[in-house]
Design a protein around this motif. Structure first.
Motif, PDB file in Angstrom:
ATOM      1  N   SER A  60       0.849  -1.191   0.000  1.00 20.68           N
ATOM      2  CA  SER A  60       0.000   0.000   0.000  1.00 20.68           C
ATOM      3  C   SER A  60       0.887   1.244   0.000  1.00 20.68           C
ATOM      4  O   SER A  60       2.099   1.160   0.246  1.00 20.68           O
ATOM      5  CB  SER A  60      -0.879   0.003   1.245  1.00 20.68           C
ATOM      6  OG  SER A  60      -0.091   0.323   2.381  1.00 20.68           O
ATOM      7  N   GLY A  95       1.049   3.623   2.169  1.00 18.40           N
ATOM      8  CA  GLY A  95       1.639   3.834   3.488  1.00 18.40           C
ATOM      9  C   GLY A  95       2.824   2.907   3.736  1.00 18.40           C
ATOM     10  O   GLY A  95       3.842   3.305   4.296  1.00 18.40           O
ATOM     11  N   GLN A  96       2.665   1.659   3.275  1.00 22.68           N
ATOM     12  CA  GLN A  96       3.774   0.699   3.427  1.00 22.68           C
ATOM     13  C   GLN A  96       4.959   1.097   2.553  1.00 22.68           C
ATOM     14  O   GLN A  96       6.114   1.038   2.983  1.00 22.68           O
ATOM     15  CB  GLN A  96       3.283  -0.712   3.057  1.00 22.68           C
ATOM     16  CG  GLN A  96       2.299  -1.268   4.084  1.00 22.68           C
ATOM     17  CD  GLN A  96       1.602  -2.526   3.590  1.00 22.68           C
ATOM     18  OE1 GLN A  96       1.497  -2.764   2.380  1.00 22.68           O
ATOM     19  NE2 GLN A  96       1.103  -3.325   4.516  1.00 22.68           N
ATOM     20  N   THR A 122       3.254  12.604   3.457  1.00 23.22           N
ATOM     21  CA  THR A 122       1.924  12.000   3.544  1.00 23.22           C
ATOM     22  C   THR A 122       0.956  12.564   2.507  1.00 23.22           C
ATOM     23  O   THR A 122      -0.191  12.149   2.446  1.00 23.22           O
ATOM     24  CB  THR A 122       1.308  12.212   4.945  1.00 23.22           C
ATOM     25  OG1 THR A 122       1.276  13.611   5.227  1.00 23.22           O
ATOM     26  CG2 THR A 122       2.104  11.509   6.020  1.00 23.22           C
ATOM     27  N   LEU A 175      -0.846  10.140   0.107  1.00 26.52           N
ATOM     28  CA  LEU A 175      -1.468   8.960   0.722  1.00 26.52           C
ATOM     29  C   LEU A 175      -2.973   9.136   0.899  1.00 26.52           C
ATOM     30  O   LEU A 175      -3.460  10.241   1.135  1.00 26.52           O
ATOM     31  CB  LEU A 175      -0.849   8.706   2.100  1.00 26.52           C
ATOM     32  CG  LEU A 175       0.635   8.350   2.117  1.00 26.52           C
ATOM     33  CD1 LEU A 175       1.112   8.241   3.547  1.00 26.52           C
ATOM     34  CD2 LEU A 175       0.883   7.050   1.371  1.00 26.52           C
ATOM     35  N   GLU A 196      -6.639   7.274   5.282  1.00 23.86           N
ATOM     36  CA  GLU A 196      -6.535   6.256   6.334  1.00 23.86           C
ATOM     37  C   GLU A 196      -5.105   5.715   6.471  1.00 23.86           C
ATOM     38  O   GLU A 196      -4.815   4.966   7.399  1.00 23.86           O
ATOM     39  CB  GLU A 196      -7.540   5.122   6.090  1.00 23.86           C
ATOM     40  CG  GLU A 196      -7.199   4.184   4.950  1.00 23.86           C
ATOM     41  CD  GLU A 196      -7.744   4.652   3.601  1.00 23.86           C
ATOM     42  OE1 GLU A 196      -8.055   5.871   3.467  1.00 23.86           O
ATOM     43  OE2 GLU A 196      -7.838   3.826   2.689  1.00 23.86           O
ATOM     44  N   LEU A 197      -4.215   6.075   5.522  1.00 22.85           N
ATOM     45  CA  LEU A 197      -2.848   5.566   5.582  1.00 22.85           C
ATOM     46  C   LEU A 197      -1.869   6.591   6.149  1.00 22.85           C
ATOM     47  O   LEU A 197      -0.695   6.307   6.357  1.00 22.85           O
ATOM     48  CB  LEU A 197      -2.382   5.156   4.180  1.00 22.85           C
ATOM     49  CG  LEU A 197      -3.228   4.068   3.498  1.00 22.85           C
ATOM     50  CD1 LEU A 197      -2.741   3.823   2.080  1.00 22.85           C
ATOM     51  CD2 LEU A 197      -3.190   2.782   4.309  1.00 22.85           C
ATOM     52  N   GLU A 226      -0.131   5.858   9.891  1.00 22.78           N
ATOM     53  CA  GLU A 226       0.937   4.879  10.070  1.00 22.78           C
ATOM     54  C   GLU A 226       2.298   5.478   9.702  1.00 22.78           C
ATOM     55  O   GLU A 226       3.319   5.132  10.296  1.00 22.78           O
ATOM     56  CB  GLU A 226       0.661   3.611   9.247  1.00 22.78           C
ATOM     57  CG  GLU A 226       0.593   3.826   7.747  1.00 22.78           C
ATOM     58  CD  GLU A 226       0.179   2.564   6.991  1.00 22.78           C
ATOM     59  OE1 GLU A 226       1.035   1.996   6.309  1.00 22.78           O
ATOM     60  OE2 GLU A 226      -1.000   2.152   7.100  1.00 22.78           O
TER      61      GLU A 226
END
Lengths: 242, 217
Positions: free
Chosen positions: A140, A142-143, A166, A169, A172-173, A176
């Motif tokens: 994803s 975020g990952q 960010t 992104l 919701e990501l 993290e």
């Protein structure tokens, strides 16, 4: 002596002067947020710190050493200053592990075993121990961004630059990734970030730098700056976000 | 006068086809090496070098291969260098191939995004490391279909070497036609042989495409 010192930095793109004389000192362990409207020069300023943008005039000192435009100086500079990008920019043809291992091996000439150990340590730190063998397109956003942070950290930089990490992104990501950045800040990493996450900046940063039309317009303690902006520009910028 | 059987024709064409294959391979390998070198210096970005490489590419893309071969074959003797048809054909085709491959590969390298250059630069890599580990592996995958496609053009381009007296497939076809007076049969066989060389190349390109998609991402 500060870790990074910028003196009278000027930068133009053609006829457009983007940085009009920037002075900024970054101390070891400091967490600095660069904020401002788009076009204010904040991203360009960040990119001058590791030489992705070549300055027209001024002096950049890292660890007391002046950085010139010579290639060898630039490479030495980049060993000390890591960077994380808005668009992650992972290498799509390598796994997460290989993305992180590559530079320690190739640039720092570490053995494969050493590089692997560091890469595993960093990927574990960003919470991706179980995704090491995945390719970027299997992760994803975020990952991917966390892999990018691990990749920068594996080079053991003294400063980490974060360029709107960010902004690309899904909502919701975001958390993290911010959690990882917050953890780095707490561990004492020196961070300079361009960000639109005002609440995060307020909570995590030691110093806020507000840029306006190519100049540092206002700077100070985040709490102070947010609650009591001294200039109408910052006031309207902060107000516009609320 | 002796009779030529079809087998005689095919056998003699096959002998000549070896030279077509050898000339193609040599031109492709040498052209590829020169092309890679030109690509590297062009990408490294000194403005004068970029201009020179661009002029080189445009010169060889903008003139017929036949003229290039004539100039090499008849021009070099004027400055005291006697070249055999083999050397002239190799040299001409190498120049031609390198110009086209440089241009094809330039497009592939440029299709690798700016972010990849910036990320690898930020990790302290120098130009050679960026090319070797980041840019070329990604460009390679994109480059395979057009490169193998172009190798088919090189094979067919070797036919032009017949004009300066190099005995490859086409020249052999002409010579056999002059002896047999059976141009349709002979050139039919010649065409089939070119196809038999070129078609596997196309198949190979398709195979590699699939392979790179699965393994290298």
């Amino acid at each position: 002596m500060s870790l990074v010192e910028l003196h009278a930095i000027h930068k133009s793109f053609g006829a457009l002067e983007v940085l009009k004389g920037i002075d900024l000192a970054i101390d070891e362990g400091q967490v600095i947020a660069l904020i401002g409207k788009s076009g204010s020069g904040k991203s360009t300023l960040l990119r001058t710190i590791n030489g992705l943008e070549v300055i027209d005039d001024g002096v950049i000192m890292v660890d007391g050493k002046k950085i010139s435009e010579r290639d060898t100086d630039l490479l030495a500079l980049r060993l000390q200053v890591g960077m994380v990008f808005q668009q992650f920019n992972l290498f799509p043809h390598y796994t997460a592990l290989e993305n992180v291992m590559l530079s320690p091996q190739v640039v720092k000439k570490q053995s494969k075993a050493e590089a692997r150990a560091i890469a595993e340590e960093m990927l574990t730190k960003v919470g991706l121990a179980d995704k090491m063998m995945h390719y970027p397109d299997q992760l994803s956003g975020g990952q991917q961004q966390r892999v990018a942070i691990a990749r920068a950290l594996a080079m053991k930089p003294k400063v980490l630059l974060c360029d709107e990490v960010t902004s690309a992104l899904d909502p919701e990501l975001v958390n993290e990734v911010l959690a990882v950045v917050r953890q780095l800040a707490e561990e004492g990493m020196t961070l300079v970030m361009v960000t639109h996450e005002m609440r995060f900046a307020r909570e995590v940063c030691d110093k806020l730098v507000f840029m306006h039309q190519g100049r540092i317009h206002e700077t100070g303690d985040p709490e102070e700056v947010f609650s009591n902006p001294k200039t109408p520009e910052l006031s309207s910028f902060v107000g516009g976000l609320a | 006068m002796s009779e030529f059987t079809l087998w005689d024709i095919v056998y003699n064409l096959l002998l000549a086809a070896r030279w077509t294959v050898l000339l193609s391979l040599t031109a492709f390998v040498l052209g590829g090496l020169v092309g890679l070198l030109l690509l590297m210096v062009r990408t490294a970005g000194n403005p004068w070098v970029v201009r020179l490489v661009r002029a080189y590419v445009e010169l060889f893309q903008g003139t017929p291969l036949l003229m290039q071969l004539f100039i090499v074959f008849f021009g070099l003797p004027l400055i005291g260098l006697d070249v055999s048809p083999w050397v002239a054909a190799t040299l001409g085709l190498t120049l031609f191939t390198s110009a086209f491959l440089t241009e094809i590969w330039r497009g592939c390298v440029e299709s690798v995004g700016k972010g990849q250059w910036e990320a690898s630069a930020s990790l302290g890599m120098n130009f050679t490391q960026q090319m070797r580990y980041i840019v070329l592996p990604q460009a390679l995958r994109i480059a395979i279909p057009p490169t193998v496609g172009f190798s088919v053009q090189v094979v067919k381009g070797t036919a032009v070497a017949s004009i300066i007296g190099f005995v490859e497939l086409t020249k052999a076809g002409t010579m056999i036609t002059n002896a047999t007076y059976a141009p349709f049969t002979v050139y039919g066989c010649v065409a089939v042989m070119y196809f038999l060389i070129c078609y596997p190349l196309s198949l190979f390109a398709r195979h590699l495409e699939g392979k790179f998609r699965n393994v290298a991402r």
